[in-house]
Design a protein around this motif. Sequence first.
Motif, PDB file in Angstrom:
ATOM      1  N   UNK A  67     -19.336  36.391  88.409  1.00  0.00           N
ATOM      2  CA  UNK A  67     -20.740  36.343  87.980  1.00  0.00           C
ATOM      3  C   UNK A  67     -21.454  37.671  88.165  1.00  0.00           C
ATOM      4  N   UNK A 118     -33.494  43.717  93.434  1.00  0.00           N
ATOM      5  CA  UNK A 118     -33.219  42.434  92.776  1.00  0.00           C
ATOM      6  C   UNK A 118     -33.317  42.625  91.264  1.00  0.00           C
TER       7      UNK A 118
ATOM      8  N   UNK B  67     -31.284  34.868  76.044  1.00  0.00           N
ATOM      9  CA  UNK B  67     -30.855  35.376  77.349  1.00  0.00           C
ATOM     10  C   UNK B  67     -31.611  34.747  78.508  1.00  0.00           C
ATOM     11  N   UNK B 118     -38.788  37.873  90.671  1.00  0.00           N
ATOM     12  CA  UNK B 118     -37.607  38.462  90.023  1.00  0.00           C
ATOM     13  C   UNK B 118     -36.360  37.727  90.488  1.00  0.00           C
ATOM     14  N   UNK B 119     -36.368  37.299  91.749  1.00  0.00           N
ATOM     15  CA  UNK B 119     -35.260  36.510  92.270  1.00  0.00           C
ATOM     16  C   UNK B 119     -35.059  35.223  91.464  1.00  0.00           C
ATOM     17  N   UNK B 121     -35.799  34.796  88.287  1.00  0.00           N
ATOM     18  CA  UNK B 121     -35.194  35.167  87.010  1.00  0.00           C
ATOM     19  C   UNK B 121     -33.699  35.466  87.193  1.00  0.00           C
ATOM     20  N   UNK B 122     -33.367  36.153  88.294  1.00  0.00           N
ATOM     21  CA  UNK B 122     -31.969  36.495  88.554  1.00  0.00           C
ATOM     22  C   UNK B 122     -31.144  35.216  88.739  1.00  0.00           C
ATOM     23  N   UNK B 123     -31.689  34.286  89.522  1.00  0.00           N
ATOM     24  CA  UNK B 123     -30.985  33.012  89.709  1.00  0.00           C
ATOM     25  C   UNK B 123     -30.712  32.329  88.378  1.00  0.00           C
ATOM     26  N   UNK B 125     -30.506  33.705  85.344  1.00  0.00           N
ATOM     27  CA  UNK B 125     -29.512  34.436  84.542  1.00  0.00           C
ATOM     28  C   UNK B 125     -28.112  34.200  85.083  1.00  0.00           C
ATOM     29  N   UNK B 126     -27.979  34.226  86.407  1.00  0.00           N
ATOM     30  CA  UNK B 126     -26.665  34.026  87.008  1.00  0.00           C
ATOM     31  C   UNK B 126     -26.181  32.600  86.762  1.00  0.00           C
ATOM     32  N   UNK B 127     -27.104  31.643  86.812  1.00  0.00           N
ATOM     33  CA  UNK B 127     -26.715  30.264  86.559  1.00  0.00           C
ATOM     34  C   UNK B 127     -26.239  30.096  85.115  1.00  0.00           C
ATOM     35  N   UNK B 128     -26.942  30.773  84.192  1.00  0.00           N
ATOM     36  CA  UNK B 128     -26.504  30.705  82.793  1.00  0.00           C
ATOM     37  C   UNK B 128     -25.126  31.343  82.622  1.00  0.00           C
ATOM     38  N   UNK B 129     -24.859  32.422  83.365  1.00  0.00           N
ATOM     39  CA  UNK B 129     -23.508  33.017  83.331  1.00  0.00           C
ATOM     40  C   UNK B 129     -22.476  31.990  83.782  1.00  0.00           C
ATOM     41  N   UNK B 130     -22.816  31.229  84.819  1.00  0.00           N
ATOM     42  CA  UNK B 130     -21.850  30.248  85.317  1.00  0.00           C
ATOM     43  C   UNK B 130     -21.605  29.149  84.277  1.00  0.00           C
ATOM     44  N   UNK B 132     -21.682  29.604  81.038  1.00  0.00           N
ATOM     45  CA  UNK B 132     -20.871  30.156  79.952  1.00  0.00           C
ATOM     46  C   UNK B 132     -19.399  30.225  80.319  1.00  0.00           C
TER      47      UNK B 132
END
Lengths: 213, 213
Positions: A67, A118, B67, B118-119, B121-123, B125-130, B132
């Motif tokens: 990730x 971040x 995104x 921002x954290x 948003x990062x969470x 995006x990373x969750x969406x990566x997982x 995919x």
Amino acid sequence: MVAIPSRGLSQKHEGFRELLENNYQKRNLVHLTSGSVVPLLKNSVWLVLRGMVKLGAVSVHGDELLLGLAGPNEPFGEPFSSVEAYEAVTLTDCDLICLTMAEIEQSPQLAIAMMEAVGTRYRQAEYMLSLLGLRRVEERVRGFLELLAQDYGQSCNEGLRLNLRLTHQDMASALSTTRVTVTRVIGLLRDEGWLKIDPQRHLVISHLPRRSH
Amino acid sequence: MVAIPSRGLSQKHEGFRELLENNYQKRNLVHLTSGSVVPLLKNSVWLVLRGMVKLGAVSVHGDELLLGLAGPNEPFGEPFSSVEAYEAVTLTDCDLICLTMAEIEQSPQLAIAMMEAVGTRYRQAEYMLSLLGLRRVEERVRGFLELLAQDYGQSCNEGLRLNLRLTHQDMASALSTTRVTVTRVIGLLRDEGWLKIDPQRHLVISHLPRRSH
């Protein structure tokens, strides 16, 4: 699809490292050797001072997911993830520092630096999302290597060298493809001369990514 | 794969909104109607006060990529993205506020709130990566709807209702699949009773995501 180089953030990064080293010297740094699992603690953020950490998870079907990567001055940890079966493993020998959210909230300087850090992680995750939307695996691999080269590569005579060792399986896990396909694409990129492999088996991106901004 | 609910952040979010409204009342809020393109300004961060913004890009092949979504108290903008042909479009009528990085850096309170935002948003995006990385599109759609329900859903008698209108094409663009497949999967999830569509055509996730933490 080309990552836009980080905008003059390297100076800020140096400042962040100084800030951390000056203020947190009293705390023991955590040294971890390559291949160690970093324990994720509630309400605590890990910061990479030196080295590289691989962030990933295991899907419900047992597939490994890559990730993201966290390099120097980048944070990761429980407050910044909501993925199940999340795991952070050092890719190289690492110096890490662990800060609680309470500590960060008590230091304005640290909070500002952390916001930007971040932001760096968010940019990377979003950029990886954009790569996964590309149809051709060759473009995903090329985009991923460009991202790594720009974020973590070191200038050398032939281009940007990646000192981290990602396996073809790691790249496949990041790009929703198979190891066999990554191996084939890396071969193609070598044949094209876009990529070289140096005597230490490090990847060298010899055609520097064009800078779009 | 289930998103872990945000950990008591809602109170913090309320505090963030108050902070913004108290300190930035003098500045004109920007009101944008649904479907507006939000201009991305250098070194400036947009913050959503009310409404929902769709973040996306167009790939080199002209494919639309979704995104992420930014909801209330979430930031987006030039400092937090390195994707080419990036675009932010309002999904609903929105109240937004624009802050420069310099302003944020001058206010410790704001910097802390922004770090957490921002954290978030990062969470995401990373969750969406997982998601995919999941092989079956049905699981991606289910995971994506759970994410949206937990982050932005409103409790109702039948579960969590999504007041935002994402098209099947939007979901396909987020999940690296086709509109036709999303339509088929949504149909299956309705047949199963996992999902309902209310008279206003809003999605209702009727089987609440199990809470893993």
